[in-house]
Design an enzyme around this catalytic site. Structure first.
Site, PDB file in Angstrom:
ATOM      1  N   ARG A 103       0.878  -1.185   0.000  1.00  0.00           N
ATOM      2  CA  ARG A 103       0.000   0.000   0.000  1.00  0.00           C
ATOM      3  C   ARG A 103       0.901   1.217   0.000  1.00  0.00           C
ATOM      4  NH1 ARG A 103      -5.486   1.422   3.294  1.00  0.00           N
ATOM      5  NH2 ARG A 103      -6.150  -0.182   1.827  1.00  0.00           N
ATOM      6  N   HIS A 130      -7.251   0.683  -6.547  1.00  0.00           N
ATOM      7  CA  HIS A 130      -7.487  -0.182  -5.380  1.00  0.00           C
ATOM      8  C   HIS A 130      -8.192  -1.465  -5.860  1.00  0.00           C
ATOM      9  CE1 HIS A 130      -7.762  -1.426  -1.368  1.00  0.00           C
ATOM     10  NE2 HIS A 130      -8.721  -0.652  -0.897  1.00  0.00           N
ATOM     11  N   GLN A 133     -10.121  -4.115  -3.518  1.00  0.00           N
ATOM     12  CA  GLN A 133     -11.434  -3.675  -3.028  1.00  0.00           C
ATOM     13  C   GLN A 133     -12.532  -4.058  -4.017  1.00  0.00           C
ATOM     14  OE1 GLN A 133     -12.378  -1.829  -0.060  1.00  0.00           O
ATOM     15  NE2 GLN A 133     -14.382  -2.441  -0.814  1.00  0.00           N
ATOM     16  N   ASP A 224     -17.280   7.115  -1.781  1.00  0.00           N
ATOM     17  CA  ASP A 224     -15.997   7.025  -1.064  1.00  0.00           C
ATOM     18  C   ASP A 224     -15.727   8.417  -0.497  1.00  0.00           C
ATOM     19  OD1 ASP A 224     -13.455   6.267  -0.154  1.00  0.00           O
ATOM     20  OD2 ASP A 224     -12.511   6.506  -2.118  1.00  0.00           O
ATOM     21  N   CYS A 264     -16.511   1.675   0.276  1.00  0.00           N
ATOM     22  CA  CYS A 264     -15.323   0.865   0.583  1.00  0.00           C
ATOM     23  C   CYS A 264     -14.914   0.981   2.048  1.00  0.00           C
ATOM     24  CB  CYS A 264     -14.171   1.260  -0.338  1.00  0.00           C
ATOM     25  SG  CYS A 264     -13.766   3.010  -0.260  1.00  0.00           S
ATOM     26  N   ARG A 292     -14.021  -8.628   1.692  1.00  0.00           N
ATOM     27  CA  ARG A 292     -12.606  -8.379   1.405  1.00  0.00           C
ATOM     28  C   ARG A 292     -11.784  -9.650   1.676  1.00  0.00           C
ATOM     29  NH1 ARG A 292     -10.408  -3.311   1.304  1.00  0.00           N
ATOM     30  NH2 ARG A 292      -8.649  -4.488   0.488  1.00  0.00           N
TER      31      ARG A 292
HETATM   32  N1  NVA Z   1      -9.984   6.766  -1.617  1.00  0.00           N
HETATM   33  C1  NVA Z   1      -9.646   6.271  -0.301  1.00  0.00           C
HETATM   34  C2  NVA Z   1      -9.913   4.803  -0.224  1.00  0.00           C
HETATM   35  C3  NVA Z   1      -9.654   4.193   1.125  1.00  0.00           C
HETATM   36  C4  NVA Z   1      -9.909   2.727   1.166  1.00  0.00           C
HETATM   37  C5  NVA Z   1      -8.220   6.597   0.026  1.00  0.00           C
HETATM   38  O1  NVA Z   1      -7.352   6.401  -0.834  1.00  0.00           O
HETATM   39  O2  NVA Z   1      -7.942   7.065   1.133  1.00  0.00           O
HETATM   40  N1   CP Z   2     -11.411  -0.204   2.159  1.00  0.00           N
HETATM   41  C1   CP Z   2     -10.134  -0.263   2.615  1.00  0.00           C
HETATM   42  O1   CP Z   2      -9.179  -0.491   1.859  1.00  0.00           O
HETATM   43  O2   CP Z   2     -10.031  -0.064   3.943  1.00  0.00           O
HETATM   44  P1   CP Z   2      -8.665   0.105   4.748  1.00  0.00           P
HETATM   45  O3   CP Z   2      -8.079   1.433   4.333  1.00  0.00           O
HETATM   46  O4   CP Z   2      -9.084   0.082   6.188  1.00  0.00           O
HETATM   47  O5   CP Z   2      -7.750  -1.017   4.392  1.00  0.00           O
END
Ligand code: NVA
Ligand code: CP
Length: 312
Positions: A103, A130, A133, A224, A264, A292
């Site tokens: 990540r 992502h 997800q 989101d 998400c 997930r």
């Molecule tokens: N768009 C959000 C998704 C989190 C799962 C982010 O990147 O923070």
């Molecule tokens: N939806 C998702 O990826 O959640 P986290 O940021 O908690 O992993």
């Protein structure tokens, strides 16, 4: 499903519609207990530069339930935090681990890991995408609506990583998608074109600034956060810009009567979604979050060659 053994999973554009359907079928079979998979003696590394609840825990539990192990490579404790190059780190980690979920911010960092590592590199979220997800999201749609192809998903909010991966996932699955964002927050044109090319005649990939038009008659509403991780400084100033895109009871009333609501997570109640909608009868966000783990179990078993015989 042998097609995915040893592959990277950096974006949904890496897999075919048949691969996606295979992953979703396997995820459903693993969830119901109809099949077992085995990743014993395999070790998954986690290298996360951003916070995570769902992705970190669901990958960890999935791997343990498959009989394997997880190593959390806390970034501040390994030498990348002191400037060791990615090309060196990737080759060294390849000698120890069987797969690595990352990540991070730039998709290019993920691509550099993939270039130098000879184990599967899994995208656990970047600023651009992502994909893990979306496996869970499509599994949830399949469970709740009984089908994917021919359904219509309306995504409301920021043209961010979620919007990008949803467009690609919908294109592969034959789900029509309408992405509604404020004018200055549209998704990346390159990804829109990539999704449209992937979709072909299967379904429609549309981008608009009109939230009501996007939602009209839709089967799935998806939202989101308005400011993603790394954009916290802009969160306050974005609220009035994004307000018309809030998933609330008025907007939901324009969707198809049995429409489901997905997010998400993490959610900011009162911003992109109201308390009444996220806690309401059409919300499927908890099932979506649980999925997930099931979806990533299918992904891990497929990449690591842990799928038992007899599974198509
Ligand atoms: N768009 C959000 C998704 C989190 C799962 C982010 O990147 O923070
Ligand atoms: N939806 C998702 O990826 O959640 P986290 O940021 O908690 O992993």
């Amino acid at each position: 499903m042998t097609a995915l053994v040893g592959q990277d999973f950096l974006t949904l554009a890496d897999i075919s519609p048949e691969d996606l359907q295979g992953l979703l079928t396997l995820a459903a079979q693993l969830k119901s207990g109809a099949v077992q998979a085995d990743c014993s003696r395999k070790v998954l590394g986690l290298l996360f530069r951003k916070a995570s609840t769902r992705t970190r825990v669901s990958f960890s539990v999935a791997m343990v339930q498959l009989g394997g192990q997880v190593l959390d490579l806390q970034v501040n404790l390994i030498q990348v935090s002191r400037g060791e190059p990615i090309c060196d780190t990737a080759r060294v980690l390849s000698g120890y681990l069987d797969a690595l979920a990352i990540r991070t911010y730039d998709q290019s960092e993920l691509e550099e890991f993939a270039q130098y590592a000879d184990i599967p590199i899994i995208n656990a979220l970047t600023d651009q995408s992502h994909p893990c997800q979306i496996l869970a999201d499509l599994l949830t749609v399949q469970e709740c609506l009984g089908q994917l192809a021919g359904t219509t998903l309306a995504y409301l909010g920021d043209g961010n990583n979620m919007a990008h991966s949803l467009m690609l996932g919908c294109a592969l699955a034959g789900v029509n998608i309408r992405v509604a964002t404020p004018a200055d927050y549209a998704p990346d044109v390159t990804v829109v074109k990539q999704a449209q090319a992937l979709a072909g005649d299967r379904c429609q990939i549309q981008v608009t600034t009109d939230p009501k038009a996007a939602v009209a008659g839709a089967n799935i509403l998806y939202t989101d956060v308005w400011a993603s991780m790394g954009q916290e400084d802009f969160a306050e100033s974005r609220i009035p810009i994004f307000q018309p895109y809030q998933v609330n009871s008025d907007l939901l009333a324009l969707a198809e009567k049995e429409a489901i609501v997905l997010h998400c997570l993490p959610a900011h109640r009162g911003e992109e979604i109201t308390e009444a909608v996220i806690e309401g009868p059409q919300s499927q966000v908890w099932q979506q979050a649980e999925n997930r783990m099931h979806a990533q179990k299918a992904l891990l078993a497929s990449l690591l060659g842990g799928v038992t015989a007899g599974v198509k």
